[in-house]
Design a protein around this motif. Sequence first.
Motif, PDB file in Angstrom:
ATOM      1  N   VAL A   1       0.854  -1.195   0.000  1.00 14.58           N
ATOM      2  CA  VAL A   1       0.000   0.000   0.000  1.00 14.58           C
ATOM      3  C   VAL A   1       0.889   1.243   0.000  1.00 14.58           C
ATOM      4  O   VAL A   1       1.836   1.340   0.786  1.00 14.58           O
ATOM      5  N   ASP A   2       0.575   2.185  -0.868  1.00 14.28           N
ATOM      6  CA  ASP A   2       1.304   3.450  -0.839  1.00 14.28           C
ATOM      7  C   ASP A   2       0.337   4.584  -0.495  1.00 14.28           C
ATOM      8  O   ASP A   2      -0.875   4.382  -0.425  1.00 14.28           O
ATOM      9  N   GLY A   3       0.858   5.724  -0.233  1.00 19.13           N
ATOM     10  CA  GLY A   3       0.010   6.877   0.034  1.00 19.13           C
ATOM     11  C   GLY A   3      -0.448   7.026   1.468  1.00 19.13           C
ATOM     12  O   GLY A   3      -1.303   7.873   1.760  1.00 19.13           O
TER      13      GLY A   3
ATOM     14  N   SER B   1       8.481  -9.360  -1.556  1.00 19.05           N
ATOM     15  CA  SER B   1       9.454  -8.269  -1.629  1.00 19.05           C
ATOM     16  C   SER B   1       9.770  -7.666  -0.267  1.00 19.05           C
ATOM     17  O   SER B   1      10.843  -7.079  -0.067  1.00 19.05           O
ATOM     18  N   ALA B   2       8.856  -7.799   0.699  1.00 24.71           N
ATOM     19  CA  ALA B   2       9.051  -7.159   2.005  1.00 24.71           C
ATOM     20  C   ALA B   2      10.227  -7.749   2.767  1.00 24.71           C
ATOM     21  O   ALA B   2      10.842  -7.072   3.596  1.00 24.71           O
TER      22      ALA B   2
ATOM     23  N   LEU C   1       9.962   4.890  10.984  1.00 23.52           N
ATOM     24  CA  LEU C   1       9.129   5.055   9.797  1.00 23.52           C
ATOM     25  C   LEU C   1       9.799   4.465   8.561  1.00 23.52           C
ATOM     26  O   LEU C   1      11.027   4.561   8.403  1.00 23.52           O
ATOM     27  N   PRO C   2       9.008   3.867   7.660  1.00 21.63           N
ATOM     28  CA  PRO C   2       9.561   3.443   6.371  1.00 21.63           C
ATOM     29  C   PRO C   2       9.894   4.661   5.521  1.00 21.63           C
ATOM     30  O   PRO C   2       9.654   5.805   5.936  1.00 21.63           O
ATOM     31  N   GLY C   3      10.399   4.441   4.335  1.00 21.28           N
ATOM     32  CA  GLY C   3      10.732   5.538   3.434  1.00 21.28           C
ATOM     33  C   GLY C   3       9.495   6.244   2.911  1.00 21.28           C
ATOM     34  O   GLY C   3       8.380   5.701   2.928  1.00 21.28           O
TER      35      GLY C   3
ATOM     36  N   ASN D   1       5.646   2.677   0.886  1.00 18.90           N
ATOM     37  CA  ASN D   1       5.184   1.287   0.965  1.00 18.90           C
ATOM     38  C   ASN D   1       4.892   0.963   2.420  1.00 18.90           C
ATOM     39  O   ASN D   1       5.769   1.089   3.276  1.00 18.90           O
ATOM     40  N   ALA D   2       3.671   0.542   2.684  1.00 20.03           N
ATOM     41  CA  ALA D   2       3.229   0.361   4.072  1.00 20.03           C
ATOM     42  C   ALA D   2       3.547  -1.010   4.649  1.00 20.03           C
ATOM     43  O   ALA D   2       3.170  -1.291   5.785  1.00 20.03           O
ATOM     44  N   ASN D   3       4.249  -1.867   3.906  1.00 19.62           N
ATOM     45  CA  ASN D   3       4.519  -3.206   4.423  1.00 19.62           C
ATOM     46  C   ASN D   3       5.211  -3.171   5.789  1.00 19.62           C
ATOM     47  O   ASN D   3       4.873  -3.935   6.700  1.00 19.62           O
ATOM     48  N   SER D   4       6.188  -2.283   5.940  1.00 15.38           N
ATOM     49  CA  SER D   4       6.912  -2.214   7.211  1.00 15.38           C
ATOM     50  C   SER D   4       6.084  -1.605   8.335  1.00 15.38           C
ATOM     51  O   SER D   4       6.397  -1.792   9.517  1.00 15.38           O
TER      52      SER D   4
END
Length: 733
Positions: A288-290, A352-353, A314-316, A326-329
């Motif tokens: 998920v982005d945004g 990919s995570a 926080l992720p990038g 990318n909300a995976n983290s």
Amino acid sequence: MNIQQLENELWEAADQLRANSKLTAAEYSMPVLGLIFLRHADNRFQAVLPEIEKDIPPQMPAVQREEVIKLGFQGKAAVYLPEAARFSRIVDLPQGEQVGTVIDEAMDAIEAEHEVLKGALPRGYTAFEPGLLAELVKIFDRPAIKAATGDVFGRIYEYFLNKFAMTGAQEGGEFFTPPSLVRMIVNVIEPDHGVVLDPACGSAGMFVQTSHFIEDSGQPDAPHPSVNDAVIFHGQEKSDINTRLARMNMVVHGLDATHIRQGNTFYDPIEHLIGGCDFVMANPPFNVDGVDTKRVEGQVGELGADGVRLPFGLPGTNGKTGAISNANSLWVQYFYAYLNDTGRAGFVMASSASDAGNKDREIREKLVKTGHVDAMVAIGNKFFYTRSLPCTLWFFDKGKPEDLLDQVLMVDARNVYTVVSARSHVFTDEQLANLNAIVWLYRGESDKFVALLGRHQQRADDGLAMLPARLAADTAAVGRLGAVLRAFADGAALADLNADPEDVPVTPAALAAFKADLAAAEAEAATTQAGLAAMLAACAQARAAVAATGKEHKDKVRLQATLEALGPQLKAAGKTLEARHKVWLKLQDTAEKGLRARLSKAFDGKAAREAKRALLAADGRRGEAPTVRDEVLEALKQAVYFIHQGHWLHSRFPNALFERVPGLCTVATLEEIKANDYSLTPGRYVGVAAAGAEDEDDFAEKLREIHDELTELNDKAAALAARIAGNFEEFLA
């Protein structure tokens, strides 16, 4: 009627509503699920009702009687249904009655009685053509479905969720996690007590499978433990339709849905559960982005502080928008933060995570250094119904024993699967159990491994036990067909066979050739029977070994060797039987089509048809019962299959202890993970299986998969070619 046939029949009937209405799949999916809910709720209601009614005096007034019944359902694993919502009332409606209106009113009545379902049940049944809807109601009232138990109905419910996911009826199927992955997560984390959280709960499949796990964990002779007493389920979903599905799915399984809430997990933390959950499990949306950085940056900090759910940072962010790229983290940290000091988590993540770089890599490093990453399991393509991406199952355990804190179990299960179709793979029950056995050995639970090996051996023995009677029935069917053909061969007259002068004449040579082939088949029969008798004798010896085997691992090892020695004989017997069937069916075909045996007084056509039917495979799509042929081959297949499952376990872990199996599993130390830049991708650590190590059956399965996929593609190509040709002809007309 078997469960798969029942599922298919119900789906075909329900799909007629969409095909004969103006509704889209998304519009008709909820009403159909609501009708299944109503049918299942009525089944459970009717199962409990007699127990309550037996203590009610017959002279009690109707209104008071209904109040007593309602009170009697408190604490029962069933839903009280007011009279207006009982399925029999809907089924018995006079023809022409507005069935859609009555079903809407039934949903109103249920919600009025059960606060937890308020607003969850679907309406709008009046949008369906009344005749079609009434017909579907009658189909749902057939004896087979009225007699369906909770487990059967739960499977039907899951089947419909699956089908709707495949049609894209519910947000691309995001709400539905394939049962194979749900079961694997539950099997590994073993959620049998306390607070269980799914912050992306979809249709609550994780909770339903947890209930199955708890029920199955009880002693065989003891009452099933109460799921609602053992655990408290908390679920969160951002969409209204999914929270409604979750509540319906839980209630239909007798589970407490009080704590299913609607909310966006990124921005709506469940504050009182942070650091308080015994188990967390989820299949969150991937990549998920945004996500609004400003709304989540306040969640960063030390665990234990108020509102902290991002202990590793926080992720990038996206350089242009400033949003989380990318909300995976985020999800990974949420699952970790919600756990208590001994909690376990299991969840699905995009592959990919486990290898992502930059900020995600830094987060992963901090996570690995906690020592709480328990296991990583790589899953291959085609497990999801709406996408073909591979994924990885992550497992945390904050209560890991000291000796496991500096290592992570890595399992590469990408080559373990069963093909359902060219685009769909699953784990069988046995594959799930075998993969779970790797986790048991890693945790030092060798006794569970030995018990599983014993269960595979017992199931093989169950197949062997069926063989004598089924083989005798098969031989008898062949004998009956042989007797019909022998009577024809001995009594056939060319004059009868050539009664119609317009037919191509049956020549003496053709009849003689048939007699010669029949005599050869009869001569071969004695040899075949001797071989089958020898196989049965070997089976009897193997069964005696099963009965005499002790519970120790060494006993199971000896028994496995005995069973594996029997395996080639069982496979050969299957080929022998199929060859025998082919020979006799070909003879019958020659007699009927080539020699026109039906014209001979010496030919018993009815007996021939009955014998032929016994030696042909049943058509499951038409609901045909298994034939004599099917049953004997199924017994052989069962024995061979479970011998192979035992072989899979024993050949990889011969000492009932965990060890590295190239291409399948290993233990990676924190130092090794550091050397691999904190990658948590199992494939980096397990290596590649040695050439030739793949089992013959596994190779055959891959060939079958390729063949099935090629067949499906050829069928699609033929259909497309026909469509193009039709369109072209239409264009030229």
